[in-house]
Write an enzyme that holds these catalytic residues in place. Sequence first.
Site, PDB file in Angstrom:
ATOM      1  N   CYS A   1       4.179  43.689  29.759  1.00 48.26           N
ATOM      2  CA  CYS A   1       4.383  42.543  28.872  1.00 48.26           C
ATOM      3  C   CYS A   1       5.421  42.901  27.797  1.00 48.26           C
ATOM      4  CB  CYS A   1       3.078  42.122  28.220  1.00 48.26           C
ATOM      5  SG  CYS A   1       1.678  42.067  29.352  1.00 48.26           S
TER       6      CYS A   1
ATOM      7  N   CYS B   1       3.359  38.171  37.172  1.00 50.10           N
ATOM      8  CA  CYS B   1       2.294  37.354  36.580  1.00 50.10           C
ATOM      9  C   CYS B   1       2.750  35.916  36.324  1.00 50.10           C
ATOM     10  CB  CYS B   1       1.823  37.981  35.274  1.00 50.10           C
ATOM     11  SG  CYS B   1       3.144  38.107  34.063  1.00 50.10           S
TER      12      CYS B   1
HETATM   13 FE1  FES Z   1       2.256  38.585  32.211  1.00 51.62          FE
HETATM   14 FE2  FES Z   1       1.390  39.822  30.089  1.00 51.62          FE
HETATM   15  S1  FES Z   1       0.288  39.435  31.933  1.00 51.62           S
HETATM   16  S2  FES Z   1       3.390  39.141  30.481  1.00 51.62           S
END
Ligand code: FES
Length: 132
Positions: A105, A36
């Site tokens: 996360c 991400c």
């Molecule tokens: Fe990347 Fe939460 S979506 S750390």
Amino acid sequence: MSELYTAKVLDHVHNPRNVGSLEDANVVVQAGDPGCGDALVFFIRIENNSIHDIKFLIKGCGAAIATSSVATELVMGKNLDEVMAIDDMTIAAALDGLPEEKMHCSNMAASALHAAVQQYRSTLAGETAPVG
Ligand code: FES
């Protein structure tokens, strides 16, 4: 977002604890999630084999903010073996749970904490230069 997250997650998102940097940190670690693009830095002061102080800076989603924030509360005052025993499930449980798709996360915070302990221990062993 509110229907996805527990009240504790929302509390930490809106009032994150221990945000910032530490001038007297003796360990600084970064972690990132390549999936991400989010990134986290922990500034940690370790004394007498325990977490004396910790702060964090982050670029990330709400769950990353909440997991990093609660992780600082979980490790404050803990010894390094206790820090190594904290994993993504411990952090998620401290927030009363996370949606499955947000578990990565909390893994970012857990892996950063483990890297911090390893960095500190290898510094003590003379394998890497100390920070600060
Ligand atoms: Fe990347 Fe939460 S979506 S750390």
